[in-house]
Design a protein around this motif. Sequence first.
Motif: not given
Length: 343
Positions: A189, A193, A197, A254, A257-259, A261-262, A265
């Motif tokens: 992933t 990403d 990007y 950048e 980042e989203n991955s 934090y997944k 979480n």
Amino acid sequence: MNFTKFLNMLRIKKSISIDLGTANILIYDKQKRKVVLNEPSVVALDKKTGKVIAVGKDARQMLGKTPDSILAIKPLKEGVIADLDVTRQMLNEFIGKIYGASLFKPEVMICVPLEVSSVERKALFDAVSGAKKVYIIEEGRAAIIGSGIDISKPNGNMVVDIGGGSTDIAILSLNEVIASKSIKIAGNTFDDDIVKYIKNKYSLLIGDRAAERVKKTLGTAIKKDNPETMEVKGLNLLIGSPDSITISENEIYEAIENSLYKIVNATKDVLEKCPPELASDILDNGIVMTGGGSLIHNFTDLLEKETKVKVFLSDNPLDSVVLGGGLAFDNTKLLHTLQMKEN
């Protein structure tokens, strides 16, 4: 070879552990006590005959570069088998590469993501049909055993295993998984990403292998005051010719980042499921991170900051799953809890 020696050879018990990863296949030989194979999970096939031309490193070199007559594929997706026939051929090639034409039918321990369906489990059993016995162990369980942690005691331990296709998060005690979660966000992933990007920001198209190099060099889970940079080459989509750019660690942060934090979480979700009597153990013992994705710079720091639990990297993050699968053969009580098929 005399007949007595031949009979003694037949009595030798062979036990191997296989980490059937989306990115890499690892095989651990229990008798030799070492990892005997670590190769990319890639197969090159002749399109007309379906015959295997190359596997592993040789096949990986062909990705994106093959003529129409050759197909280079990854038969595993998100930690499970996407193409059973090709996976079986790949495993046969790898095992033959190590042991040659052997009379032995080994015991095999296959390490898989925590949440695999019954259909996927059957495919895994079928992929190594030549084995004497086949066990299936969850990667989370194997990873924590391979990190040197004794899960046979009434004591809570937690692992976050970030592979190529999936991340497995688990709390374990008395050899059993108490709470767990598996998500399809992992090392591959991060690569995707990075590709997206760079394409969106610079109109530069790069391949998966280039993205992986960028990830290993610049991947970070925390922004840097003095970020490192590297040159990246690819196809400029605006002018239609090869081009290069210079990209920094903070840009890669950048991108992923989203991955990141997944995964953070998902770890919090599993912690919320932790029984109260094990919560204090987790605080004392901390969380162990394993797998190639755990090597993203400062990922342990990010996870520790977000969970308020100490986090440490396994001594063997890349090999912990396959090592744990091999060590599982020595735990009789654990073997009784695993799904097994005897041929």
